[in-house]
Design a protein around this motif. Structure first.
Motif, short mmCIF file in Angstrom:
data_model
loop_
_atom_site.label_atom_id
_atom_site.label_comp_id
_atom_site.label_asym_id
_atom_site.label_seq_id
_atom_site.Cartn_x
_atom_site.Cartn_y
_atom_site.Cartn_z
N ARG A 231 0.84 -1.21 0.00
CA ARG A 231 0.00 0.00 0.00
C ARG A 231 0.87 1.25 0.00
NH1 ARG A 231 -2.03 4.26 -0.22
NH2 ARG A 231 -4.07 4.90 0.52
N TRP B 199 2.49 1.62 -3.47
CA TRP B 199 1.48 2.04 -4.45
C TRP B 199 1.19 3.54 -4.31
CZ3 TRP B 199 -3.72 3.60 -3.68
CH2 TRP B 199 -4.45 3.74 -4.86
N ALA B 200 1.00 4.01 -3.08
CA ALA B 200 0.69 5.43 -2.86
C ALA B 200 1.85 6.32 -3.32
CB ALA B 200 0.39 5.67 -1.38
N LYS B 201 3.07 5.90 -3.03
CA LYS B 201 4.23 6.72 -3.42
C LYS B 201 4.44 6.72 -4.92
CE LYS B 201 6.71 6.19 0.91
NZ LYS B 201 6.65 4.98 1.70
N LEU B 202 4.27 5.57 -5.56
CA LEU B 202 4.44 5.52 -7.01
C LEU B 202 3.33 6.26 -7.74
CD1 LEU B 202 5.68 1.85 -7.45
CD2 LEU B 202 6.99 3.95 -7.88
N ARG B 203 2.13 6.18 -7.20
CA ARG B 203 0.98 6.86 -7.80
C ARG B 203 1.14 8.38 -7.76
NH1 ARG B 203 -3.82 6.53 -4.45
NH2 ARG B 203 -4.06 8.74 -4.59
N ALA B 204 1.78 8.88 -6.71
CA ALA B 204 1.96 10.32 -6.55
C ALA B 204 3.44 10.64 -6.35
CB ALA B 204 1.12 10.80 -5.37
N ARG B 205 4.24 10.26 -7.35
CA ARG B 205 5.69 10.45 -7.25
C ARG B 205 6.07 11.91 -7.02
NH1 ARG B 205 5.62 7.00 -11.47
NH2 ARG B 205 6.08 8.61 -12.96
N ASP C 144 4.36 14.27 -5.54
CA ASP C 144 4.04 14.63 -4.16
C ASP C 144 5.06 14.03 -3.19
OD1 ASP C 144 1.80 16.01 -5.03
OD2 ASP C 144 0.44 14.34 -4.62
N PRO D 78 9.77 3.43 -3.01
CA PRO D 78 8.59 2.59 -3.26
C PRO D 78 8.92 1.28 -4.00
CG PRO D 78 8.49 4.60 -4.58
CD PRO D 78 9.64 4.74 -3.64
N GLY E 115 0.71 8.27 1.05
CA GLY E 115 0.13 9.28 0.18
C GLY E 115 0.17 10.64 0.83
#
Length: 175
Positions: free
Chosen positions: A19, A22-28, A30, A54, A105
């Motif tokens: 999880r 995923w959050a870090k890769l989704r919002a690189r 940020d 990530p 995230g």
């Protein structure tokens, strides 16, 4: 008994790290901005860390499921990564930095002792997984009913860990 402990530790680490990755890769972007705000790395390394952290988390989420000796190595590496994260959080707290933790995230919740406590719980899970994975014989495998109970408990603990920021906001007295 060791097989149940190993199953629970694998599940918590896999769910939490997957999880988080995923959050870090989704919002690189940020995550990279959060790294910049934390100022714990030389600025030139923030881009590499925004990808490398990530990816390492995702890899470890998978490797805890690989049989020994990889399991032991994966739990040891996981513990090292969690200890590093905890050290960064402690440093930020000591500096009085007003930054949020981008672990799962984007968040507006400032880093607090609750984040350090969360990492200490994860460190304990990684240590227990290391011990259980290194046992001479982790057992014949958990029975179905026991495995269901362990998976439910591990899922609940994982949800609490992932929801740290939400829980901080919910129980915060400073409103």
């Amino acid at each position: 008994m060791t097989a149940y402990l190993l199953l629970g530790c694998r599940t918590v680490i896999a769910v939490v790290f997957a999880r988080s990755a995923w959050a870090k890769l989704r919002a690189r972007r940020d995550f990279r901005s959060a790294l910049r705000a934390m100022a714990v790395l030389p600025p030139r390394l923030n881009g590499a860390a925004a990808i490398g952290v990530p990816l390492a988390e995702a890899l470890l989420a998978l490797l805890v499921w690989v049989p020994a000796p990889v399991t032991s190595w994966a739990f040891a590496a996981t513990g090292g990564l969690i200890a590093l994260f905890a050290a960064v959080l402690v440093r930020l707290l000591r500096q009085g930095a007003d930054v949020s933790c981008p672990c799962f995230g984007a968040s507006g919740v400032p880093v607090s002792r609750a984040h350090v406590a969360r990492n200490l719980v994860l460190l304990a899970v990684a240590a227990a997984g290391l011990v259980a994975g290194a046992a001479p014989d982790p057992g014949s495998g958990p029975g179905t009913a026991g495995a269901v109970v362990v998976l439910l408990a591990a899922g609940f603990l994982s949800a609490l860990i992932i929801a740290t920021d939400t829980l901080i906001e919910l129980f915060s007295t400073a409103r």
